[in-house]
Every structure is written in C-alpha cells, then in structure tokens.
Scaffold this active site. Structure first.
Site, PDB file in Angstrom:
ATOM      1  N   GLU A   1       0.895  -1.172  -0.056  1.00  0.00           N
ATOM      2  CA  GLU A   1       0.069  -0.179   0.082  1.00  0.00           C
ATOM      3  C   GLU A   1       0.851   1.128   0.010  1.00  0.00           C
ATOM      4  O   GLU A   1       1.862   1.452   0.828  1.00  0.00           O
ATOM      5  CB  GLU A   1      -1.114  -0.029   1.343  1.00  0.00           C
ATOM      6  CG  GLU A   1      -2.219   0.427   1.073  1.00  0.00           C
ATOM      7  CD  GLU A   1      -3.041  -0.698  -0.130  1.00  0.00           C
ATOM      8  OE1 GLU A   1      -3.170  -0.324  -1.206  1.00  0.00           O
ATOM      9  OE2 GLU A   1      -3.755  -1.681   0.403  1.00  0.00           O
ATOM     10  N   HIS A   2       0.353   2.267  -0.798  1.00  0.00           N
ATOM     11  CA  HIS A   2       1.355   3.386  -1.147  1.00  0.00           C
ATOM     12  C   HIS A   2       2.520   3.203  -1.679  1.00  0.00           C
ATOM     13  O   HIS A   2       3.551   3.853  -1.171  1.00  0.00           O
ATOM     14  CB  HIS A   2       1.390   4.316   0.328  1.00  0.00           C
ATOM     15  CG  HIS A   2      -0.051   4.816   0.770  1.00  0.00           C
ATOM     16  ND1 HIS A   2      -0.387   6.031   0.136  1.00  0.00           N
ATOM     17  CD2 HIS A   2      -1.081   4.387   1.268  1.00  0.00           C
ATOM     18  CE1 HIS A   2      -1.704   6.233   0.772  1.00  0.00           C
ATOM     19  NE2 HIS A   2      -1.984   4.991   1.497  1.00  0.00           N
ATOM     20  N   THR A   3       2.709   2.113  -2.229  1.00  0.00           N
ATOM     21  CA  THR A   3       3.954   1.748  -2.732  1.00  0.00           C
ATOM     22  C   THR A   3       3.956   2.095  -4.339  1.00  0.00           C
ATOM     23  O   THR A   3       5.117   2.408  -4.849  1.00  0.00           O
ATOM     24  CB  THR A   3       4.471   0.167  -2.584  1.00  0.00           C
ATOM     25  OG1 THR A   3       3.292  -0.308  -2.861  1.00  0.00           O
ATOM     26  CG2 THR A   3       5.056  -0.037  -1.132  1.00  0.00           C
ATOM     27  N   ASP A   4       2.947   2.133  -4.936  1.00  0.00           N
ATOM     28  CA  ASP A   4       2.971   2.322  -6.358  1.00  0.00           C
ATOM     29  C   ASP A   4       3.583   3.842  -6.766  1.00  0.00           C
ATOM     30  O   ASP A   4       4.421   3.591  -7.650  1.00  0.00           O
ATOM     31  CB  ASP A   4       1.416   1.889  -7.010  1.00  0.00           C
ATOM     32  CG  ASP A   4       0.273   2.926  -6.386  1.00  0.00           C
ATOM     33  OD1 ASP A   4       0.662   3.679  -5.564  1.00  0.00           O
ATOM     34  OD2 ASP A   4      -0.772   2.943  -6.931  1.00  0.00           O
TER      35      ASP A   4
ATOM     36  N   GLY B   1     -13.158   2.171  -1.197  1.00  0.00           N
ATOM     37  CA  GLY B   1     -11.625   1.734  -1.078  1.00  0.00           C
ATOM     38  C   GLY B   1     -11.401   0.561  -2.136  1.00  0.00           C
ATOM     39  O   GLY B   1     -10.397   0.164  -2.217  1.00  0.00           O
TER      40      GLY B   1
ATOM     41  N   SER C   1     -11.751   0.974  -5.456  1.00  0.00           N
ATOM     42  CA  SER C   1     -11.565   1.586  -6.686  1.00  0.00           C
ATOM     43  C   SER C   1     -12.592   1.675  -7.884  1.00  0.00           C
ATOM     44  O   SER C   1     -12.333   1.273  -8.831  1.00  0.00           O
ATOM     45  CB  SER C   1     -10.065   0.938  -7.393  1.00  0.00           C
ATOM     46  OG  SER C   1      -9.131   1.011  -6.834  1.00  0.00           O
TER      47      SER C   1
ATOM     48  N   GLU D   1      -7.355  10.912 -13.766  1.00  0.00           N
ATOM     49  CA  GLU D   1      -7.589  11.171 -12.388  1.00  0.00           C
ATOM     50  C   GLU D   1      -6.700  12.227 -11.845  1.00  0.00           C
ATOM     51  O   GLU D   1      -7.086  13.193 -10.979  1.00  0.00           O
ATOM     52  CB  GLU D   1      -7.323  10.012 -11.694  1.00  0.00           C
ATOM     53  CG  GLU D   1      -7.827   9.921 -10.195  1.00  0.00           C
ATOM     54  CD  GLU D   1      -8.262   8.640  -9.649  1.00  0.00           C
ATOM     55  OE1 GLU D   1      -8.657   7.834 -10.447  1.00  0.00           O
ATOM     56  OE2 GLU D   1      -8.497   8.532  -8.328  1.00  0.00           O
TER      57      GLU D   1
ATOM     58  N   ASP E   1      -4.355   0.773  -9.274  1.00  0.00           N
ATOM     59  CA  ASP E   1      -5.857   0.726  -9.433  1.00  0.00           C
ATOM     60  C   ASP E   1      -6.154   0.266 -11.091  1.00  0.00           C
ATOM     61  O   ASP E   1      -7.193  -0.521 -11.296  1.00  0.00           O
ATOM     62  CB  ASP E   1      -6.587   1.573  -9.060  1.00  0.00           C
ATOM     63  CG  ASP E   1      -6.324   2.105  -7.545  1.00  0.00           C
ATOM     64  OD1 ASP E   1      -5.808   1.289  -6.909  1.00  0.00           O
ATOM     65  OD2 ASP E   1      -6.859   2.921  -6.855  1.00  0.00           O
TER      66      ASP E   1
HETATM   67  C1  GLA Z   1      -5.240   4.666  -3.794  1.00  0.00           C
HETATM   68  C2  GLA Z   1      -4.655   5.017  -5.182  1.00  0.00           C
HETATM   69  C3  GLA Z   1      -3.496   4.172  -5.642  1.00  0.00           C
HETATM   70  C4  GLA Z   1      -2.648   3.434  -4.437  1.00  0.00           C
HETATM   71  C5  GLA Z   1      -3.468   3.489  -3.255  1.00  0.00           C
HETATM   72  C6  GLA Z   1      -2.706   3.054  -1.927  1.00  0.00           C
HETATM   73  O1  GLA Z   1      -6.044   3.397  -4.343  1.00  0.00           O
HETATM   74  O2  GLA Z   1      -5.647   5.108  -6.403  1.00  0.00           O
HETATM   75  O3  GLA Z   1      -2.797   4.482  -7.008  1.00  0.00           O
HETATM   76  O4  GLA Z   1      -1.413   4.429  -4.178  1.00  0.00           O
HETATM   77  O5  GLA Z   1      -4.548   4.236  -2.886  1.00  0.00           O
HETATM   78  O6  GLA Z   1      -1.732   1.843  -2.203  1.00  0.00           O
END
Ligand code: GLA
Length: 394
Positions: free
Chosen positions: A45-48, A134, A136, A170, A182
């Site tokens: 998570e929050h790595t992308d 959450g 997407s 986005e 996502d």
């Molecule tokens: C949201 C963002 C993704 C990703 C996540 C956290 O879903 O759209 O790109 O950064 O948060 O992992």
C-alpha cells in the site's frame, strides 16, 4: 448472476439488468456493453507512486456501462446509481464542479489530447461496487470508459496505454495524484490470480490465488474525508525524502532505489515524520516481495504475518489508518480463522482486507460482530473473488 443470452455463453452480472433497461428506455440498443471491475490489494500500500511493488487483483464486483455513438459531438452521461445525468460538447471539456463526471470527462480529455478522434456518444453506467469503500470504483469507471470507447471507435489502444491514460485523467480532472495500481489491476487482471506488479517498469507476474484462502472486506463505513489531502501529502513527503537522499546518492530516483541502510545512514538529517514515511515504504516493498514468495510456496501463515505487519506500518508509521480501521483489523487478526488482516487502499476510512481460511465464512462473520459493535456500525462484510480485468460483454 443471470444468463441473458447476450455474450459468448457469458454469465452476466446482476447489475447489468437495470443498466441495460435504462439504456434501452432512453437510447435504444447499445453498441457496446462493458464490465469494468473494482480491485482488492493483498499487500503493497502506498508503494505504487514510489515505483515499488503491489499485489492487487480485480474482483467480481464492478461497473457495467452501455454505450452508443451519436452523429454529433455531444456526450450524454447517465450515472444510474446516483440518479444523475450530464450532457455536454466534446469540444468544450473542463473539470466539473460535481465529482462523479470528472472521472469520465478526464478520460475524454486525455484521449483527445493524445490525438484520438472521438464522436459523440450516450452512456449509462451502474454497478455493485460500494462507493468510497476503497475498492477503486474510480479506476473502474475511468478504465471502463477508455475500454468502451476503444471498442466502439476502434482507437487501437492497448490495455497498458488505457491504464496510463486513466491515471492521467484522475491526476488532471479529479486532482488526486494516484499511482497506477488501481488502473492496472482493473484492466490487466486474470481470473483466480493476483498480479505482482512492478510499478517501475510496469511488468507483472500472475500468481494463482484460489482454494484455501478467501478474501473478505470489512467496511468501516467511514467517509474517507481526509483521503485526498492526506494522500497527496504522503506523496510529497516521500518525494522530500528522495530529494534529500539524492544529494548523497544521485542514482536515487525514487524510494524504490533506497535501501534501509542508505536511509538509516542519513536518519539524523531527516524530519522525523518524513523518515517514518520513507521507512514504511521501503519495508512495505520488502514485504510485497516476501508475500509473493509465501504465496507461491503456499506458506499461507507467512503471508498472513506479512499482511498483519503491513497494517502496523500503515497505522503507526505511514499514519493513514483511522480508529475504526484499527479496531476491525486488530479484531480480525486475533480470530483463529483469519490468516492476516489490514486496512486496504489509500486509508483514512474504507475497508479492511481479511484473508480467511476457506469454509470459515460463518466463523469470520460471527467473530467480527463485536468489533463492528465497538465502532458503532452495522456489520458490512463483502466477499470478493479475484476476477479478470475489464471485458466486453456485448
Ligand atoms: C489509492 C490509489 C493507488 C494507491 C493506493 C494506496 O487506491 O489510487 O494508486 O496509491 O491508494 O496503495
């Protein structure tokens, strides 16, 4: 699920029925019908947006959209579940004061800016993705439209290009500087697999995921109020960490290039908050790699431990959890039928993801009841199975 006799012996999602009925009532027969899925993320998570690794999968919930071309430049967008409709001219696109049209208008704008010729069209969409949970729904919408227009107007786009373009939509029209997880998951997933995605070179490896583990999402029903500002702020904190390290190590372009040793060698120069953010990201990347190995070697206990640790990092170091997510994740992790549990997605609300031993659904639902009571919410638990990416149904 119902069989409507439309697709190639396709079992079609239930939520397609009202979408088709509404489209036919307003516009006649659709030219294209597409299903675009939401996603879960096992870990990463929050790595992308830090060029790291993620382990998502599209799921068997999503958005269906029906479309038909027009002979002029006008678009008609009808969001069935919101009961809203918007009309406009493709030659005069700009962000809309309401939120929902921007996911669609942003895609139209990106396509036109990239030089693709669009004609007008009519669109109705609806689905069974809980909004704001959450999962997407935004990427499902963006990718669904890019995919539908590609089919309808023969634009010749590949899925990777559609993912990049949807992400750019986005950024520009919604204002969230999201990563690409996502959109990649929504467009490129395979049924019964999770996707080990390297967000640096966008290569992916598909790892089988079915059988002994089931995925359940527990919905905090907490509005993700802080999500946008908090998200963009986390992103700039990571960038600040990279900028600091670049002075010593010019080969560093993102946190992906940073080892824990390099980070710790400069710890005293860091703002303590930025240090914790960076440390979390570097460790989470290592956890994704380990989780993927655990999954491949069917060491589900190890996978579960990594998922639990991911939650601790997200809650304490990255600070994107909230009290309700913490209560649900911790209660789940303590249940014998749960392999691992953590908050999922951007955070600040939304769902926890729970890896539950197959055939233990009842025990899980019962076991979570006290935790939902503690946060003062009626239990809302969604079962999800890994599904294929965006597909044409008609
Ligand atoms: C949201 C963002 C993704 C990703 C996540 C956290 O879903 O759209 O790109 O950064 O948060 O992992």
């Amino acid at each position: 699920m119902q069989h409507l006799g439309l697709g190639p012996s396709e079992i079609l999602p239930e939520f397609l029925v009202p979408v088709l009925a509404s489209f036919r009532r307003q516009f006649g027969e659709p030219a294209v019908v597409v299903r675009s899925p939401g996603r879960v993320n096992l870990i990463g998570e929050h790595t992308d947006y830090n060029q790291g690794f993620v382990l998502p999968a599209a799921v068997d919930r999503g958005i269906a959209m029906a479309l038909k071309p027009r002979s002029d430049h006008r678009y008609v967008l009808h969001a069935l579940d919101l009961g809203r409709r918007l009309e406009g001219d493709l030659r005069e696109l700009g962000p809309h004061p309401l939120r929902w049209p921007n996911y669609l208008l942003g895609v139209l704008d990106q396509l036109q800016k990239a030089g693709y010729h669009l004609c007008g069209f009519e669109l109705v969409y609806g689905g069974d993705l809980p909004m704001g949970a959450g999962m997407s729904s935004s990427a499902a919408l963006e990718c669904g439209l890019a995919f539908s227009l590609n089919e309808m107007f023969g634009l010749g786009l590949d899925r990777l290009t559609m993912a990049k373009l949807s992400q750019a939509a986005e950024h520009s029209f919604v204002g969230v500087k999201c990563g690409i997880m996502d959109q990649m998951a929504s467009l490129l997933s395979q049924k019964d697999h999770v996707m080990m995605l390297d967000c640096q070179d966008l290569s992916c490896r598909y790892v089988p995921f079915h059988g002994p583990v089931k995925v359940f999402l527990c919905d905090t029903q907490v509005e993700r109020a802080l999500a946008e500002s908090g998200y963009n702020q986390r992103r700039s904190q990571c960038e600040a960490g990279v900028a600091l390290l670049q002075e010593y190590a010019p080969q560093v372009h993102s946190l992906r290039d940073v080892s824990l040793e390099l980070l710790d060698a400069h710890r005293l120069e860091f703002d303590p908050t930025v240090y914790r953010r960076c440390r979390y990201v570097i460790e989470e990347n290592l956890r994704v790699i380990a989780a993927c190995e655990a999954l491949e070697s069917e060491d589900l206990a190890a996978l579960g431990r990594l998922v639990n640790r991911s939650h601790q990092g997200l809650s304490q170091e990255y600070e994107v959890s909230c009290p309700e997510l913490d209560v649900l994740a911790e209660a789940a992790a303590a249940l014998p039928c749960v392999l691992g549990a953590r908050m999922m997605g951007a955070g600040f609300g939304g769902c926890t993801i729970n890896l539950v031993q197959a055939s233990q659904e009842e025990a899980f639902v019962q076991g979570m009841a006290p935790a939902f009571a503690k946060i003062g919410k009626t239990p809302k638990i969604h079962a999800c199975a890994p599904h294929c990416g965006t597909e044409r149904l008609l």
